[in-house]
Motif scaffolding. Structure first.
Motif, short mmCIF file in Angstrom:
data_model
loop_
_atom_site.label_atom_id
_atom_site.label_comp_id
_atom_site.label_asym_id
_atom_site.label_seq_id
_atom_site.Cartn_x
_atom_site.Cartn_y
_atom_site.Cartn_z
N LEU A 82 44.86 99.72 -5.36
CA LEU A 82 44.09 100.84 -5.90
C LEU A 82 43.37 100.46 -7.20
O LEU A 82 42.24 100.88 -7.44
N THR A 83 44.02 99.64 -8.02
CA THR A 83 43.39 99.19 -9.27
C THR A 83 42.19 98.30 -8.98
O THR A 83 41.13 98.44 -9.59
N LEU A 84 42.34 97.38 -8.04
CA LEU A 84 41.25 96.48 -7.69
C LEU A 84 40.10 97.22 -7.02
O LEU A 84 38.93 96.86 -7.20
N GLN A 85 40.41 98.27 -6.27
CA GLN A 85 39.37 99.06 -5.61
C GLN A 85 38.33 99.57 -6.62
O GLN A 85 37.14 99.67 -6.31
N LYS A 86 38.76 99.87 -7.84
CA LYS A 86 37.86 100.39 -8.87
C LYS A 86 36.78 99.38 -9.26
O LYS A 86 35.76 99.77 -9.83
N GLN A 87 36.97 98.09 -8.96
CA GLN A 87 36.00 97.06 -9.30
C GLN A 87 34.95 96.87 -8.19
O GLN A 87 34.01 96.10 -8.36
N PHE A 88 35.13 97.56 -7.06
CA PHE A 88 34.22 97.42 -5.92
C PHE A 88 33.56 98.76 -5.62
O PHE A 88 34.19 99.81 -5.72
N GLU A 89 32.30 98.71 -5.25
CA GLU A 89 31.59 99.93 -4.86
C GLU A 89 31.98 100.38 -3.45
O GLU A 89 32.17 101.56 -3.20
N LYS A 90 32.08 99.43 -2.53
CA LYS A 90 32.47 99.78 -1.16
C LYS A 90 34.00 99.90 -1.06
O LYS A 90 34.74 99.34 -1.88
N LYS A 91 34.46 100.63 -0.06
CA LYS A 91 35.89 100.81 0.14
C LYS A 91 36.52 99.52 0.67
O LYS A 91 35.98 98.90 1.59
N ILE A 92 37.66 99.13 0.09
CA ILE A 92 38.34 97.91 0.54
C ILE A 92 39.82 98.17 0.86
O ILE A 92 40.52 97.26 1.29
N ILE A 93 40.30 99.40 0.65
CA ILE A 93 41.72 99.69 0.86
C ILE A 93 42.12 99.42 2.31
O ILE A 93 43.16 98.82 2.59
N GLY A 94 41.29 99.86 3.26
CA GLY A 94 41.62 99.67 4.67
C GLY A 94 41.78 98.22 5.04
O GLY A 94 42.65 97.86 5.85
N SER A 95 40.97 97.34 4.45
CA SER A 95 41.04 95.92 4.78
C SER A 95 42.37 95.31 4.33
O SER A 95 42.92 94.44 5.00
N PHE A 96 42.92 95.78 3.19
CA PHE A 96 44.21 95.26 2.74
C PHE A 96 45.29 95.57 3.77
O PHE A 96 46.08 94.70 4.14
N HIS A 97 45.32 96.80 4.23
CA HIS A 97 46.31 97.18 5.24
C HIS A 97 46.01 96.49 6.57
O HIS A 97 46.93 96.24 7.36
N GLY A 98 44.75 96.16 6.79
CA GLY A 98 44.40 95.38 7.98
C GLY A 98 45.02 94.00 7.93
O GLY A 98 45.52 93.48 8.94
N TYR A 99 45.02 93.38 6.74
CA TYR A 99 45.64 92.07 6.60
C TYR A 99 47.15 92.15 6.79
O TYR A 99 47.78 91.21 7.27
N TRP A 100 47.75 93.28 6.38
CA TRP A 100 49.18 93.48 6.67
C TRP A 100 49.43 93.44 8.18
O TRP A 100 50.37 92.80 8.65
N SER A 101 48.57 94.10 8.93
CA SER A 101 48.72 94.13 10.38
C SER A 101 48.44 92.76 11.00
O SER A 101 49.12 92.35 11.95
N ILE A 102 47.45 92.04 10.47
CA ILE A 102 47.17 90.69 10.95
C ILE A 102 48.39 89.80 10.70
O ILE A 102 48.78 88.98 11.55
N GLY A 103 49.01 89.96 9.52
CA GLY A 103 50.23 89.22 9.23
C GLY A 103 51.33 89.58 10.22
O GLY A 103 52.10 88.72 10.64
N GLY A 104 51.39 90.88 10.58
CA GLY A 104 52.36 91.30 11.58
C GLY A 104 52.13 90.63 12.92
O GLY A 104 53.08 90.20 13.59
N ILE A 105 50.87 90.53 13.31
CA ILE A 105 50.54 89.86 14.58
C ILE A 105 50.98 88.40 14.53
O ILE A 105 51.57 87.87 15.49
N ALA A 106 50.68 87.74 13.41
CA ALA A 106 51.07 86.33 13.26
C ALA A 106 52.58 86.19 13.33
O ALA A 106 53.11 85.24 13.95
N GLY A 107 53.30 87.14 12.71
CA GLY A 107 54.75 87.10 12.75
C GLY A 107 55.29 87.28 14.16
O GLY A 107 56.25 86.60 14.56
N ILE A 108 54.67 88.17 14.92
CA ILE A 108 55.11 88.39 16.31
C ILE A 108 54.81 87.15 17.16
O ILE A 108 55.64 86.74 17.99
#
Length: 384
Positions: A120-146
């Motif tokens: 949330l703190t880093l989001q303030k430095q960007f004009e476009k939304k980036i929160i969803g991409s962070f959680h996307g990387y969590w899911s990508i990590g989950g796929i790699a783990g599986i």
């Protein structure tokens, strides 16, 4: 000076590895069930240790965020989480397993609050939304783990070696990446939990993430069992894999979808995907229909928690770190109460019947999100 893009890369790496480690644990739950010869109710009781550990971490995570910059509890909690994952793999009896699982949930709580505060703190430095991409990387990590779990299962690699390898990777990432995390993000106000009548803004968001988290937690911990015992496939990670794959795809698309349809409609669409997907898997328990159903559930659950965290960060009453800590209490409680609930229902009836709880949670999301946005609308009108 570290660029915001480098901050984003290494924060994304933490999201990725945290998804990787959680998927490592979740994908091996059928192995733990077999090793200790648990029935569904006994496994549900073991999984109940997760919310206990998480709730123990509630006051501590809030205090750490208010006392330090978020990267301190992030790194410390993450290193201890790696240690606890290894302990689960080496557990020799039920008692040591419960202790390890409690520690795993406790440390997950600590770094989960910290990493989302950083986002949330880093989001303030960007004009476009980036929160969803962070959680996307969590899911990508989950796929790699599986995928790694599936490979090691096919090679008959023991659970203790598997978990030890992942724990070592987690520690290496933590030690190297700490220097690239945001510093100086401790908020000077809104850091105290106010014990009074629940704030409707936070309360409604909390219920939303609680319902979603029941679905996520249940799918994380029971999708493998469902494919093992209901679909009857030898490689039981297929269902978990397709669920995580579509969750990742949806999270990378979520910022676009929210921009196109708005949050109220995105919540409704998410609920519809959850209800239709789990109904398909329950009514037609064959391999391909279950795969299709689990993919819809993954697509539906993906956007809910990132959206809710972003809304929580805009709270007028609390700092972003404290607001996320409160919301995450609902989220983690739902995610960790869901699996034992499924276990008890499966033992009382059967596993297919127990999965109905996911459809009910999806259905309840619709009126609760409407209550939240109606409250927000009224608050804005009063302000004007």
């Amino acid at each position: 000076m570290i660029s915001k893009q480098k901050h984003r890369f290494f924060l994304s790496l933490f999201f990725f590895i945290s998804g990787f480690s959680f998927a490592t644990w979740a994908s091996r739950i059928p192995t733990i069930k077999t090793t200790f010869d648990f029935n569904e109710a006994e496994l549900g009781s073991i999984l109940l240790a997760l919310p206990v550990g998480s709730l123990l971490g509630l006051p501590i995570s809030g205090w750490l965020i208010s006392r330090f910059n978020s990267r301190v509890p992030l790194a410390g909690g993450y290193a201890l989480n790696a240690f606890s994952l290894a302990l689960i793999g080496f557990a020799q009896n039920v008692y040591s397993l419960v202790v390890a699982v409690v520690l795993f949930a406790f440390t997950t709580r600590i770094f989960n609050i910290s990493v989302n505060t950083q986002a949330l703190t880093l989001q303030k430095q960007f004009e476009k939304k980036i929160i969803g991409s962070f959680h996307g990387y969590w899911s990508i990590g989950g796929i790699a783990g599986i995928l790694l779990s599936t490979l090691l299962l096919s090679l008959n690699v023991s659970i203790h070696l598997h978990f030890a390898i992942v724990a070592a990777i987690m520690l290496l990432v933590t030690v190297y990446s700490y220097q690239f995390l945001l510093g100086g993000d401790r908020s000077k106000t809104g850091n105290k939990l106010i014990l009074s009548k629940p704030d409707p803004y936070i309360f409604y968001l909390g219920i939303v993430v609680f319902l979603c988290a029941i679905c996520e937690g249940g799918m994380f911990d029971w999708s493998g069992i469902y494919f093992q015992e209901i679909i009857k496939v030898e490689i039981f990670t297929y269902g978990y894999l397709v669920f995580m794959t579509f969750m990742a795809a949806s999270r990378f698309l979520s910022d676009f979808i929210i921009g196109r349809f708005g949050m109220p409609k995105t919540y409704i669409m998410s609920a519809a995907f959850i209800i239709s997907g789990i109904s398909l898997a329950i009514i037609f328990p064959t391999f391909w229909t279950a795969m299709a159903g689990f993919s819809l559930v993954g697509f539906g659950t993906a956007s809910i928690i990132p959206m809710s965290y972003a809304l929580a960060g805009a709270s007028k009453k609390y700092s972003p770190g404290m607001a996320i800590s409160i919301i995450a209490t609902y989220s983690i409680t739902g995610m960790l109460l869901g699996p034992p609930l499924i276990g008890y229902l499966a033992h009382a009836f059967n596993l297919r019947v127990s999965f109905i709880i996911f459809a009910l949670c999806g259905l309840l999301l619709i009126p609760i999100t409407r209550l939240f946005f109606n409250h927000q609308k009224l608050a804005d009108q009063v302000k004007d």
